[in-house]
Design a protein around this motif. Sequence first.
Motif, PDB file in Angstrom:
ATOM      1  N   PRO A 195      49.500  48.973  33.311  1.00  0.00           N
ATOM      2  CA  PRO A 195      48.664  50.125  32.958  1.00  0.00           C
ATOM      3  C   PRO A 195      47.194  49.717  32.890  1.00  0.00           C
ATOM      4  CG  PRO A 195      49.886  49.343  31.045  1.00  0.00           C
ATOM      5  CD  PRO A 195      50.415  48.585  32.227  1.00  0.00           C
ATOM      6  N   PHE A 196      46.322  50.669  33.107  1.00  0.00           N
ATOM      7  CA  PHE A 196      44.879  50.422  33.147  1.00  0.00           C
ATOM      8  C   PHE A 196      44.394  49.700  31.892  1.00  0.00           C
ATOM      9  CE2 PHE A 196      40.448  52.523  33.361  1.00  0.00           C
ATOM     10  CZ  PHE A 196      39.947  51.495  34.132  1.00  0.00           C
ATOM     11  N   ASP A 197      44.962  50.041  30.741  1.00  0.00           N
ATOM     12  CA  ASP A 197      44.540  49.428  29.479  1.00  0.00           C
ATOM     13  C   ASP A 197      44.808  47.922  29.450  1.00  0.00           C
ATOM     14  OD1 ASP A 197      43.700  51.858  28.499  1.00  0.00           O
ATOM     15  OD2 ASP A 197      45.589  52.287  27.464  1.00  0.00           O
ATOM     16  N   LYS A 198      45.661  47.423  30.346  1.00  0.00           N
ATOM     17  CA  LYS A 198      46.013  46.010  30.383  1.00  0.00           C
ATOM     18  C   LYS A 198      45.152  45.235  31.382  1.00  0.00           C
ATOM     19  CE  LYS A 198      49.590  46.351  27.554  1.00  0.00           C
ATOM     20  NZ  LYS A 198      49.633  45.671  26.219  1.00  0.00           N
ATOM     21  N   VAL A 199      43.934  45.697  31.621  1.00  0.00           N
ATOM     22  CA  VAL A 199      43.083  45.061  32.627  1.00  0.00           C
ATOM     23  C   VAL A 199      42.785  43.609  32.291  1.00  0.00           C
ATOM     24  CG1 VAL A 199      40.980  45.986  31.531  1.00  0.00           C
ATOM     25  CG2 VAL A 199      40.929  45.288  33.935  1.00  0.00           C
ATOM     26  N   ALA A 200      42.582  43.279  31.018  1.00  0.00           N
ATOM     27  CA  ALA A 200      42.316  41.891  30.635  1.00  0.00           C
ATOM     28  C   ALA A 200      43.530  41.008  30.931  1.00  0.00           C
ATOM     29  CB  ALA A 200      41.949  41.813  29.152  1.00  0.00           C
ATOM     30  N   GLU A 201      44.715  41.527  30.653  1.00  0.00           N
ATOM     31  CA  GLU A 201      45.943  40.787  30.953  1.00  0.00           C
ATOM     32  C   GLU A 201      46.073  40.556  32.458  1.00  0.00           C
ATOM     33  OE1 GLU A 201      50.732  41.671  30.781  1.00  0.00           O
ATOM     34  OE2 GLU A 201      49.472  42.412  29.134  1.00  0.00           O
ATOM     35  N   ALA A 202      45.692  41.547  33.238  1.00  0.00           N
ATOM     36  CA  ALA A 202      45.758  41.425  34.694  1.00  0.00           C
ATOM     37  C   ALA A 202      44.837  40.320  35.200  1.00  0.00           C
ATOM     38  CB  ALA A 202      45.394  42.760  35.342  1.00  0.00           C
ATOM     39  N   HIS A 203      43.656  40.207  34.611  1.00  0.00           N
ATOM     40  CA  HIS A 203      42.722  39.151  35.009  1.00  0.00           C
ATOM     41  C   HIS A 203      43.245  37.776  34.611  1.00  0.00           C
ATOM     42  CE1 HIS A 203      38.686  40.836  36.420  1.00  0.00           C
ATOM     43  NE2 HIS A 203      39.565  41.820  36.517  1.00  0.00           N
ATOM     44  N   LYS A 204      43.852  37.677  33.443  1.00  0.00           N
ATOM     45  CA  LYS A 204      44.439  36.404  33.032  1.00  0.00           C
ATOM     46  C   LYS A 204      45.522  35.974  34.009  1.00  0.00           C
ATOM     47  CE  LYS A 204      43.625  37.080  28.063  1.00  0.00           C
ATOM     48  NZ  LYS A 204      44.280  37.347  26.742  1.00  0.00           N
ATOM     49  N   LEU A 205      46.323  36.928  34.436  1.00  0.00           N
ATOM     50  CA  LEU A 205      47.391  36.634  35.386  1.00  0.00           C
ATOM     51  C   LEU A 205      46.818  36.156  36.712  1.00  0.00           C
ATOM     52  CD1 LEU A 205      50.389  36.699  36.165  1.00  0.00           C
ATOM     53  CD2 LEU A 205      50.086  39.112  36.769  1.00  0.00           C
ATOM     54  N   MET A 206      45.790  36.832  37.210  1.00  0.00           N
ATOM     55  CA  MET A 206      45.164  36.431  38.466  1.00  0.00           C
ATOM     56  C   MET A 206      44.625  35.004  38.370  1.00  0.00           C
ATOM     57  SD  MET A 206      44.004  36.879  41.566  1.00  0.00           S
ATOM     58  CE  MET A 206      44.147  38.612  42.001  1.00  0.00           C
ATOM     59  N   GLU A 207      43.999  34.672  37.265  1.00  0.00           N
ATOM     60  CA  GLU A 207      43.394  33.353  37.119  1.00  0.00           C
ATOM     61  C   GLU A 207      44.421  32.261  36.839  1.00  0.00           C
ATOM     62  OE1 GLU A 207      40.351  34.328  34.179  1.00  0.00           O
ATOM     63  OE2 GLU A 207      38.853  34.300  35.768  1.00  0.00           O
ATOM     64  N   SER A 208      45.632  32.638  36.496  1.00  0.00           N
ATOM     65  CA  SER A 208      46.689  31.638  36.297  1.00  0.00           C
ATOM     66  C   SER A 208      47.287  31.173  37.626  1.00  0.00           C
ATOM     67  CB  SER A 208      47.809  32.228  35.428  1.00  0.00           C
ATOM     68  OG  SER A 208      48.579  33.183  36.160  1.00  0.00           O
ATOM     69  N   ASN A 209      46.991  31.927  38.703  1.00  0.00           N
ATOM     70  CA  ASN A 209      47.510  31.602  40.046  1.00  0.00           C
ATOM     71  C   ASN A 209      49.033  31.606  40.111  1.00  0.00           C
ATOM     72  OD1 ASN A 209      44.942  31.240  41.273  1.00  0.00           O
ATOM     73  ND2 ASN A 209      44.816  29.177  40.411  1.00  0.00           N
ATOM     74  N   THR A 210      49.666  32.368  39.248  1.00  0.00           N
ATOM     75  CA  THR A 210      51.128  32.433  39.250  1.00  0.00           C
ATOM     76  C   THR A 210      51.652  33.677  39.951  1.00  0.00           C
ATOM     77  OG1 THR A 210      51.113  33.510  37.076  1.00  0.00           O
ATOM     78  CG2 THR A 210      51.335  31.105  37.120  1.00  0.00           C
ATOM     79  N   ASN A 211      50.769  34.607  40.292  1.00  0.00           N
ATOM     80  CA  ASN A 211      51.230  35.846  40.920  1.00  0.00           C
ATOM     81  C   ASN A 211      51.554  35.629  42.391  1.00  0.00           C
ATOM     82  OD1 ASN A 211      48.168  35.662  41.091  1.00  0.00           O
ATOM     83  ND2 ASN A 211      48.517  37.362  42.502  1.00  0.00           N
ATOM     84  N   THR A 212      52.488  36.415  42.878  1.00  0.00           N
ATOM     85  CA  THR A 212      52.820  36.468  44.300  1.00  0.00           C
ATOM     86  C   THR A 212      52.557  37.889  44.774  1.00  0.00           C
ATOM     87  OG1 THR A 212      54.527  34.762  44.089  1.00  0.00           O
ATOM     88  CG2 THR A 212      54.654  36.204  46.005  1.00  0.00           C
ATOM     89  N   GLY A 213      51.547  38.063  45.606  1.00  0.00           N
ATOM     90  CA  GLY A 213      51.167  39.398  46.033  1.00  0.00           C
ATOM     91  C   GLY A 213      50.216  40.063  45.049  1.00  0.00           C
ATOM     92  N   LYS A 214      50.146  41.383  45.129  1.00  0.00           N
ATOM     93  CA  LYS A 214      49.117  42.145  44.430  1.00  0.00           C
ATOM     94  C   LYS A 214      49.445  42.412  42.965  1.00  0.00           C
ATOM     95  CE  LYS A 214      45.955  43.877  46.020  1.00  0.00           C
ATOM     96  NZ  LYS A 214      44.556  43.408  46.112  1.00  0.00           N
TER      97      LYS A 214
END
Length: 366
Positions: free
Chosen positions: A328-347
Amino acid sequence: MRVPVLFRVLSLVHSINQGMAIRTMYRYAYFEPGGPEKLEIRSQELPTTVKDKHVLIKVFSTAVNRADTLQRKGFYPPPPGESEILGLEAAGVVDKLGPNCSDRWKKGDRVMALLAGGGYAEYATVHEDLLLNVPSNLNLTEAGGIPEVWLTAYQLLFFVGNVQPGDIVLIHAGASGVGTAAIQLTRHAGATPLITAGSSAKIQTALDLGASKGFNYKDGDFSKAVLEATNGRGVDVILDCVGASFYEQNIDSIATDGRWVLYGLMGGGSINADIFSKLLRKRVSLLATLLRSRSREYKKKLINSFTEQILPLFERGELKLTIDRILPFDKVAEAHKLMESNTNTGKIILKVHEEIQSNLTQHEEL
């Protein structure tokens, strides 16, 4: 049975009336330079006018890109005149047309937007030339993950890298948004994709999407495996978002007359080494590119080509979106943490508005 039906009718009328209310404020992601904790959702006034040949879209989804995290840290400001709000892509519906817009778009159209900024918001404005139709088989949440990475991959391969049938392409960060798109586009072009990634799970994802082979860069020198996979010839094209830390292995991996396309510096930008003589010996073309700072005319040409050549493949289900998760949009900070952890696969997609399917079939029982 009458009471529940009547209640549902009254609820539907209330929802319609709520939707017709004049909205004067909208939410967006505000930040001060720093870590993900600097991100928060704020509100500001909705624009009352739309610029010439621009379109106001109601944003249903956007997605997190590496460039967003750099801008949040203060390293990658938007081009002059563009929105300071984060977000390089969005999907939604046309809400309002500015003066002198063509008849290509109309209110209510489902669209995707390539942005230089402004996607992390409930509403965004964009020049009409930078819109694409949403494929009919995708919803507006999924579509938010298309514009930036798929247009970037398309640009890297065909506008810059000049990939040809029979070429071998080495794609770094093969399980990233751009990487997963580039694998499929390479296959579609009749070329062979090889990838690097940092885990066996990411490599497997890339293989499932059509990569011929994958190499874990954490296991050591990937260039030896690349040369073995190509019978010593090397690759014709490298899509490189890493930079300095991979430069030596890239030189060893690339074939004579190869094209090395640099579009990011995740591994640094400074090299203290004899790189030029090695490039000369192999007659390598080093091609550096960004999409965000390109002219509107260039982006229009890119979008038109992509719309003609690639969007029909989405419609036919021949291309696959790789989505790590939807937040959800309110979780934008969590989304950035995930991106910077380099653990995501895809978008990593941010859902800004809920898409409500309202058609006769759903309400005919009323």
